[in-house]
Structures are given as structure tokens and as C-alpha cells.
Write a protein that holds these residues in place. Sequence first.
Motif, PDB file in Angstrom:
ATOM      1  N   UNK A  45       0.851  -1.189   0.000  1.00 25.53           N
ATOM      2  CA  UNK A  45       0.000   0.000   0.000  1.00 25.53           C
ATOM      3  C   UNK A  45       0.884   1.236   0.000  1.00 25.53           C
ATOM      4  N   UNK A  46       0.647   2.117  -0.984  1.00 21.39           N
ATOM      5  CA  UNK A  46       1.434   3.349  -1.128  1.00 21.39           C
ATOM      6  C   UNK A  46       0.506   4.552  -0.998  1.00 21.39           C
ATOM      7  N   UNK A  47       0.895   5.491  -0.137  1.00 17.53           N
ATOM      8  CA  UNK A  47       0.141   6.725   0.032  1.00 17.53           C
ATOM      9  C   UNK A  47       0.472   7.644  -1.145  1.00 17.53           C
ATOM     10  N   UNK A  48      -0.530   8.009  -1.920  1.00 18.94           N
ATOM     11  CA  UNK A  48      -0.322   8.750  -3.159  1.00 18.94           C
ATOM     12  C   UNK A  48       0.282  10.131  -2.908  1.00 18.94           C
ATOM     13  N   UNK A  49      -0.212  10.848  -1.915  1.00 27.65           N
ATOM     14  CA  UNK A  49       0.229  12.222  -1.672  1.00 27.65           C
ATOM     15  C   UNK A  49       1.709  12.327  -1.302  1.00 27.65           C
ATOM     16  N   UNK A  50       2.216  11.337  -0.532  1.00 27.43           N
ATOM     17  CA  UNK A  50       3.596  11.412  -0.051  1.00 27.43           C
ATOM     18  C   UNK A  50       4.528  10.402  -0.704  1.00 27.43           C
ATOM     19  N   UNK A  51       3.966   9.351  -1.318  1.00 28.40           N
ATOM     20  CA  UNK A  51       4.799   8.292  -1.884  1.00 28.40           C
ATOM     21  C   UNK A  51       5.287   7.304  -0.844  1.00 28.40           C
ATOM     22  N   UNK A  52       4.849   7.481   0.392  1.00 27.27           N
ATOM     23  CA  UNK A  52       5.281   6.642   1.511  1.00 27.27           C
ATOM     24  C   UNK A  52       4.546   5.300   1.461  1.00 27.27           C
ATOM     25  N   UNK A  53       5.243   4.220   1.790  1.00 24.94           N
ATOM     26  CA  UNK A  53       4.633   2.897   1.846  1.00 24.94           C
ATOM     27  C   UNK A  53       4.036   2.684   3.230  1.00 24.94           C
ATOM     28  N   UNK A  54       2.744   2.366   3.284  1.00 23.90           N
ATOM     29  CA  UNK A  54       2.016   2.278   4.549  1.00 23.90           C
ATOM     30  C   UNK A  54       1.289   0.942   4.712  1.00 23.90           C
ATOM     31  N   UNK A  55       1.810  -0.096   4.127  1.00 23.97           N
ATOM     32  CA  UNK A  55       1.170  -1.414   4.166  1.00 23.97           C
ATOM     33  C   UNK A  55       0.915  -1.879   5.588  1.00 23.97           C
ATOM     34  N   UNK A  56       1.928  -1.816   6.440  1.00 18.66           N
ATOM     35  CA  UNK A  56       1.778  -2.300   7.816  1.00 18.66           C
ATOM     36  C   UNK A  56       0.745  -1.489   8.576  1.00 18.66           C
ATOM     37  N   UNK A  57       0.717  -0.187   8.352  1.00 17.60           N
ATOM     38  CA  UNK A  57      -0.246   0.687   9.022  1.00 17.60           C
ATOM     39  C   UNK A  57      -1.685   0.346   8.621  1.00 17.60           C
ATOM     40  N   UNK A  58      -1.912   0.134   7.337  1.00 20.85           N
ATOM     41  CA  UNK A  58      -3.261  -0.129   6.826  1.00 20.85           C
ATOM     42  C   UNK A  58      -3.738  -1.530   7.214  1.00 20.85           C
ATOM     43  N   UNK A  59      -2.849  -2.483   7.198  1.00 30.12           N
ATOM     44  CA  UNK A  59      -3.255  -3.875   7.422  1.00 30.12           C
ATOM     45  C   UNK A  59      -3.170  -4.315   8.883  1.00 30.12           C
ATOM     46  N   UNK A  60      -2.840  -3.422   9.777  1.00 29.19           N
ATOM     47  CA  UNK A  60      -2.788  -3.806  11.187  1.00 29.19           C
ATOM     48  C   UNK A  60      -4.206  -4.042  11.711  1.00 29.19           C
ATOM     49  N   UNK A  61      -4.338  -4.903  12.711  1.00 29.51           N
ATOM     50  CA  UNK A  61      -5.667  -5.159  13.278  1.00 29.51           C
ATOM     51  C   UNK A  61      -6.277  -3.867  13.843  1.00 29.51           C
TER      52      UNK A  61
END
Length: 65
Positions: A45-61
Motif C-alpha cells: 500500500x502506497x500513500x499517493x500524496x507522499x509516496x510513503x509505503x504504509x502497508x503495515x499501518x493499513x493492514x494492522x488489526x
Amino acid sequence: MPRKKRPRRLINRYAQSRLYDVETRSYVSVDRLRELRSEGYEVVVREVETGRFVSDEVLRPGFDA
């Protein structure tokens, strides 16, 4: 013998946490991302505005878009 690489699915995250699957060209839910993971995909998962990868943040319980 090297391990087989899992297929990768790129997901773009837009404002208000909208998640867009680049491969299927459709918006998806967090539940769908979890399904993809259980099907053997590497979900990125990539945040479009910043280009930052946020996979762990989005998929956390506990994360609900």
C-alpha cells in the motif's frame, strides 16, 4: 532452491483512506486486502500524496477505512 516469490498487488491510498487496486482498477476495502494476503499475494500500500509505503499501518488489526 530459492523460495518462490509471491505475486505483488499495488494498492494506492488516497485522501480519506480510499484504497485503489491498480491491477483491477477499482476501489477496495481493507477486508479485501486481507483476503488478498490470505490468497498468497504480497499487498503493498502506497500513500499517493507522499509516496510513503504504509502497508503495515493499513493492514494492522483494528484499522478500518
